[in-house]
Design an enzyme around this catalytic site. Structure first.
Site, PDB file in Angstrom:
ATOM      1  N   GLU A  33       0.860  -1.200   0.000  1.00 52.15           N
ATOM      2  CA  GLU A  33       0.000   0.000   0.000  1.00 52.15           C
ATOM      3  C   GLU A  33       0.888   1.239   0.000  1.00 52.15           C
ATOM      4  O   GLU A  33       1.787   1.357   0.830  1.00 52.15           O
ATOM      5  CB  GLU A  33      -0.933  -0.023   1.221  1.00 52.15           C
ATOM      6  CG  GLU A  33      -1.696   1.263   1.462  1.00 52.15           C
ATOM      7  CD  GLU A  33      -2.483   1.765   0.258  1.00 52.15           C
ATOM      8  OE1 GLU A  33      -3.297   1.007  -0.281  1.00 52.15           O
ATOM      9  OE2 GLU A  33      -2.258   2.940  -0.154  1.00 52.15           O
ATOM     10  N   GLY A  38      -6.989   0.754   3.852  1.00 51.36           N
ATOM     11  CA  GLY A  38      -8.412   1.107   3.755  1.00 51.36           C
ATOM     12  C   GLY A  38      -8.738   1.880   2.493  1.00 51.36           C
ATOM     13  O   GLY A  38      -9.906   2.008   2.131  1.00 51.36           O
ATOM     14  N   GLY A  39      -7.708   2.432   1.841  1.00 56.76           N
ATOM     15  CA  GLY A  39      -7.911   3.090   0.546  1.00 56.76           C
ATOM     16  C   GLY A  39      -8.877   4.261   0.605  1.00 56.76           C
ATOM     17  O   GLY A  39      -9.011   4.945   1.627  1.00 56.76           O
ATOM     18  N   CYS A  41     -12.285   4.509   0.452  1.00 58.46           N
ATOM     19  CA  CYS A  41     -13.502   4.469   1.270  1.00 58.46           C
ATOM     20  C   CYS A  41     -13.221   4.932   2.700  1.00 58.46           C
ATOM     21  O   CYS A  41     -13.910   5.801   3.235  1.00 58.46           O
ATOM     22  CB  CYS A  41     -14.075   3.056   1.273  1.00 58.46           C
ATOM     23  SG  CYS A  41     -15.485   2.862   2.357  1.00 58.46           S
ATOM     24  N   HIS A 436     -45.650  -1.582  10.276  1.00 59.68           N
ATOM     25  CA  HIS A 436     -46.204  -0.222  10.268  1.00 59.68           C
ATOM     26  C   HIS A 436     -45.692   0.542  11.488  1.00 59.68           C
ATOM     27  O   HIS A 436     -45.639  -0.035  12.576  1.00 59.68           O
ATOM     28  CB  HIS A 436     -47.724  -0.288  10.303  1.00 59.68           C
ATOM     29  CG  HIS A 436     -48.348   1.075  10.428  1.00 59.68           C
ATOM     30  ND1 HIS A 436     -48.419   1.944   9.360  1.00 59.68           N
ATOM     31  CD2 HIS A 436     -48.879   1.720  11.500  1.00 59.68           C
ATOM     32  CE1 HIS A 436     -48.981   3.071   9.775  1.00 59.68           C
ATOM     33  NE2 HIS A 436     -49.270   2.966  11.069  1.00 59.68           N
TER      34      HIS A 436
HETATM   35  C1  LIG Z   1     -15.932  11.364  -1.841  1.00 56.19           C
HETATM   36  C2  LIG Z   1     -16.266   9.929  -2.102  1.00 56.19           C
HETATM   37  C3  LIG Z   1     -17.386   9.370  -1.521  1.00 56.19           C
HETATM   38  C4  LIG Z   1     -17.696   8.049  -1.759  1.00 56.19           C
HETATM   39  N1  LIG Z   1     -18.813   7.520  -1.175  1.00 56.19           N
HETATM   40  C5  LIG Z   1     -19.128   6.222  -1.399  1.00 56.19           C
HETATM   41  C6  LIG Z   1     -20.261   5.625  -0.775  1.00 56.19           C
HETATM   42  O1  LIG Z   1     -20.970   6.274  -0.019  1.00 56.19           O
HETATM   43  N2  LIG Z   1     -20.523   4.321  -1.011  1.00 56.19           N
HETATM   44  C7  LIG Z   1     -19.729   3.567  -1.847  1.00 56.19           C
HETATM   45  O2  LIG Z   1     -20.006   2.383  -2.027  1.00 56.19           O
HETATM   46  N3  LIG Z   1     -18.664   4.106  -2.456  1.00 56.19           N
HETATM   47  C8  LIG Z   1     -18.342   5.402  -2.253  1.00 56.19           C
HETATM   48  N4  LIG Z   1     -17.243   5.944  -2.846  1.00 56.19           N
HETATM   49  C9  LIG Z   1     -16.437   5.085  -3.741  1.00 56.19           C
HETATM   50  C10 LIG Z   1     -15.535   4.155  -2.940  1.00 56.19           C
HETATM   51  O3  LIG Z   1     -14.764   4.890  -2.022  1.00 56.19           O
HETATM   52  C11 LIG Z   1     -14.640   3.401  -3.895  1.00 56.19           C
HETATM   53  O4  LIG Z   1     -15.431   2.799  -4.888  1.00 56.19           O
HETATM   54  C12 LIG Z   1     -13.875   2.314  -3.178  1.00 56.19           C
HETATM   55  O5  LIG Z   1     -13.066   2.843  -2.159  1.00 56.19           O
HETATM   56  C13 LIG Z   1     -12.998   1.584  -4.199  1.00 56.19           C
HETATM   57  O6  LIG Z   1     -12.259   0.648  -3.533  1.00 56.19           O
HETATM   58  P1  LIG Z   1     -11.038  -0.040  -4.253  1.00 56.19           P
HETATM   59  O7  LIG Z   1     -10.777  -1.199  -3.398  1.00 56.19           O
HETATM   60  O8  LIG Z   1     -11.309  -0.331  -5.662  1.00 56.19           O
HETATM   61  O9  LIG Z   1      -9.856   1.023  -4.261  1.00 56.19           O
HETATM   62  P2  LIG Z   1      -9.372   2.104  -3.225  1.00 56.19           P
HETATM   63  O10 LIG Z   1     -10.196   2.108  -2.010  1.00 56.19           O
HETATM   64  O11 LIG Z   1      -9.251   3.380  -3.974  1.00 56.19           O
HETATM   65  O12 LIG Z   1      -7.931   1.589  -2.803  1.00 56.19           O
HETATM   66  C14 LIG Z   1      -6.863   1.513  -3.691  1.00 56.19           C
HETATM   67  C15 LIG Z   1      -5.576   1.591  -2.890  1.00 56.19           C
HETATM   68  O13 LIG Z   1      -4.491   1.289  -3.751  1.00 56.19           O
HETATM   69  C16 LIG Z   1      -3.387   2.101  -3.391  1.00 56.19           C
HETATM   70  N5  LIG Z   1      -2.480   2.137  -4.550  1.00 56.19           N
HETATM   71  C17 LIG Z   1      -2.736   2.644  -5.788  1.00 56.19           C
HETATM   72  N6  LIG Z   1      -1.694   2.436  -6.611  1.00 56.19           N
HETATM   73  C18 LIG Z   1      -0.749   1.792  -5.879  1.00 56.19           C
HETATM   74  C19 LIG Z   1       0.550   1.309  -6.169  1.00 56.19           C
HETATM   75  N7  LIG Z   1       1.060   1.407  -7.391  1.00 56.19           N
HETATM   76  N8  LIG Z   1       1.244   0.716  -5.172  1.00 56.19           N
HETATM   77  C20 LIG Z   1       0.726   0.574  -3.926  1.00 56.19           C
HETATM   78  N9  LIG Z   1      -0.504   1.008  -3.610  1.00 56.19           N
HETATM   79  C21 LIG Z   1      -1.251   1.599  -4.569  1.00 56.19           C
HETATM   80  C22 LIG Z   1      -4.027   3.421  -3.053  1.00 56.19           C
HETATM   81  O14 LIG Z   1      -3.188   4.202  -2.232  1.00 56.19           O
HETATM   82  C23 LIG Z   1      -5.298   2.968  -2.339  1.00 56.19           C
HETATM   83  O15 LIG Z   1      -5.105   2.889  -0.943  1.00 56.19           O
HETATM   84  C24 LIG Z   1     -16.877   7.258  -2.610  1.00 56.19           C
HETATM   85  C25 LIG Z   1     -15.736   7.817  -3.186  1.00 56.19           C
HETATM   86  C26 LIG Z   1     -15.427   9.135  -2.935  1.00 56.19           C
HETATM   87  C27 LIG Z   1     -14.192   9.713  -3.564  1.00 56.19           C
END
Ligand SMILES: Cc1cc2nc3c(=O)[nH]c(=O)nc-3n(C[C@H](O)[C@H](O)[C@H](O)COP(=O)(O)OP(=O)(O)OC[C@H]3O[C@@H](n4cnc5c(N)ncnc54)[C@H](O)[C@@H]3O)c2cc1C
Length: 453
Positions: A33, A38-39, A41, A436
């Site tokens: 990472e 937790g990325g 979300c 209800h």
């Molecule tokens: C403001 C906002 C509100 C949102 N609200 C909602 C909601 O209410 N409900 C919902 O379902 N979704 C929501 N989303 C969308 C949701 O957050 C994403 O769809 C979800 O987090 C995607 O998860 P993921 O596992 O695909 O990637 P991510 O959670 O984006 O994780 C990817 C990870 O990979 C890491 N990474 C990237 N490239 C590299 C690399 N080369 N080497 C090492 N690490 C790397 C990044 O740092 C990141 O931590 C929202 C998004 C935003 C921006």
């Protein structure tokens, strides 16, 4: 070179759970990472924004207390420092939970750093080379910054940076009238800022049916948010106190600008070309129905594969990959019925097809709608904005899709999500005896009103 049974790149919503399942099976796993566990979300998406939405709702309820007989003397003040701290606490609790959970597993190596392919089976991180026969990409997405005139001459916020704002903007201009932009627009209006939404398309939330988009716009306008659709020639210029935003014939004197015009996958700096992994022209990693890329031993999960842009779709990708690779199942992405929510207040809960999609599919369809003003619970709560809609197949009696734009819409929709996933026909649902007074109790009535269109 360090060898593992599997390498997971990205600790978003799919990677950590998949890594944990593999460790549980006795495999040696590297989870890489580059920023925070937790990325999006946990750190910049769902969790902080829904925490902020809750603060905004508290302000809204307090301001409207008199209508309920609750008088709060004086002006309702929002302490943005507390608002921000609350969101940070929720994020940090979740992030620290992940750190503790993943850090305590034998066989798991959590490595912080940017990963890049060196070959189809090797990855470099922090100057070291790691190898594994299986590599899973869960690299997510980031905000797109459109090339609009003047944008490089101003300071702008994105959905990531606005989370850390702890002062109230005088006037927030939100560029982009889709899900992320609309949530911030209403939230900041409720915090007390002037807000304008600028959308270059003809309607807000462009994926939705027109009647839904229209009511979303009405809800926002009723709270004093300026909504500018069909806004062409969007341009920015710094002025003394902030940014002058031009959009069509309108000029908005903004103190802050939020760019919320979409997200793009984090696939441009991963060395995909070195590994030979194919992407589409927008950079999303091409995967088959079981999430395998074109290169044997490499899979892509979550936002980066373009098959979903939600936490639950990313998590479902984990479930599909784990079931197929570890449990001998045969699960497919195409079995997933799309569902999501828009967290304005009242929220929109959605599942399956829109009415437009159902019409275009060539089926004979039936549609039923009901305003929230005809829902007892909404009247009791004094929150009657919005409406519900369900679409069914006239021949098979299957429910094709639904939208609940109204109080608890994000929860109420689950009755229909579950029914659709179970393949329940709408006449069967009409026999249920709901509780209800709830919003859900109107679902059988809504289904009873289905009419051919
Ligand atoms: C403001 C906002 C509100 C949102 N609200 C909602 C909601 O209410 N409900 C919902 O379902 N979704 C929501 N989303 C969308 C949701 O957050 C994403 O769809 C979800 O987090 C995607 O998860 P993921 O596992 O695909 O990637 P991510 O959670 O984006 O994780 C990817 C990870 O990979 C890491 N990474 C990237 N490239 C590299 C690399 N080369 N080497 C090492 N690490 C790397 C990044 O740092 C990141 O931590 C929202 C998004 C935003 C921006």
């Amino acid at each position: 070179m360090k060898s593992f049974d599997a390498i997971v790149i990205g600790a978003g919503q799919a990677g950590p759970s998949l890594a944990a399942r593999m460790v549980d099976k006795g495999m040696k796993v590297a989870l890489i990472e580059r920023k925070f566990l937790g990325g999006t979300c946990v750190n910049a998406g769902c969790m902080p924004t829904k925490t902020l939405v809750a603060s905004a709702r508290a302000a809204h309820v307090a301001r409207n207390g008199a209508a309920y007989g609750v008088n709060i003397p004086g002006e309702i003040a929002v302490d943005m420092k507390v608002v921000r701290a609350r969101a940070e606490t929720v994020t940090m609790n979740a992030r620290n939970g992940l750190i503790g959970w993943l850090g305590g597993m034998d066989g798991m190596s959590v490595i912080y750093g940017h990963a890049r392919f060196e070959s189809p089976k090797t990855v470099s991180v922090n100057g070291e080379t790691l190898t594994a026969p299986r590599i899973f990409l869960n690299v997510g997405a980031r905000p797109v910054i459109p090339e609009l005139p003047g944008i490089n001459d101003i300071d702008y916020l994105t959905s990531t940076s606005i989370i850390h704002v702890d002062r109230l903007p005088r006037h927030l201009a939100v560029i982009g009238g889709s899900y992320i932009g609309l949530e911030f627009a209403q939230m900041y209006r409720r915090f007390g800022a002037e807000v304008s939404v600028i959308e270059h398309g003809p309607k807000l939330a462009s994926r939705e049916d027109e009647d839904i988009s229209d009511v979303i716009a009405e809800i926002l306008r009723s709270e004093g948010i300026g909504v500018h659709t069909d806004a062409d020639k969007i341009a920015f210029a710094s002025n003394g106190s902030g940014v002058s935003v031009t959009a069509g014939s309108a000029t908005i004197d903004a103190s802050h600008v939020l760019i919320a015009t979409g997200r793009k996958p984090n696939t441009d700096d991963l060395g995909l070309d070195v590994a030979g992994v194919a992407t589409d022209k927008r950079g999303f990693i091409t995967v088959d129905d079981r999430l395998a890329t074109n290169v044997e031993g490499i899979w892509a999960l979550g936002d980066c594969n373009g098959h979903g842009a939600f936490t639950h779709t990313s998590y479902n990708d984990f479930e599909i990959a784990a079931a197929n690779l570890l449990d001998g199942d045969d699960r497919k992405v195409s079995s997933r019925i799309p569902a999501y929510a828009l967290y304005i207040d009242p929220p929109l809960g959605r599942v399956g097809m829109t009415e437009k999609q159902a019409r275009e599919s060539g089926r004979r369809i039936m549609v039923s709608t009901r305003p929230m003003s005809r829902v007892g619970r909404a009247n009791e709560r004094g929150e009657t904005k919005g409406f519900m809609k369900v679409i069914a197949d006239a021949e098979t009696k299957q429910i094709l899709g639904a939208a609940i734009l109204g109080i608890e819409g994000d929860e109420v929709i689950h009755g229909l999500i579950d029914a659709m996933n179970a393949g329940t026909t709408y006449p069967a649902l009409q026999w249920s005896v709901p509780i209800h007074p709830t919003v859900s109790e109107l679902i059988p009535t809504l289904l009873g009103d289905l009419k051919p269109v």
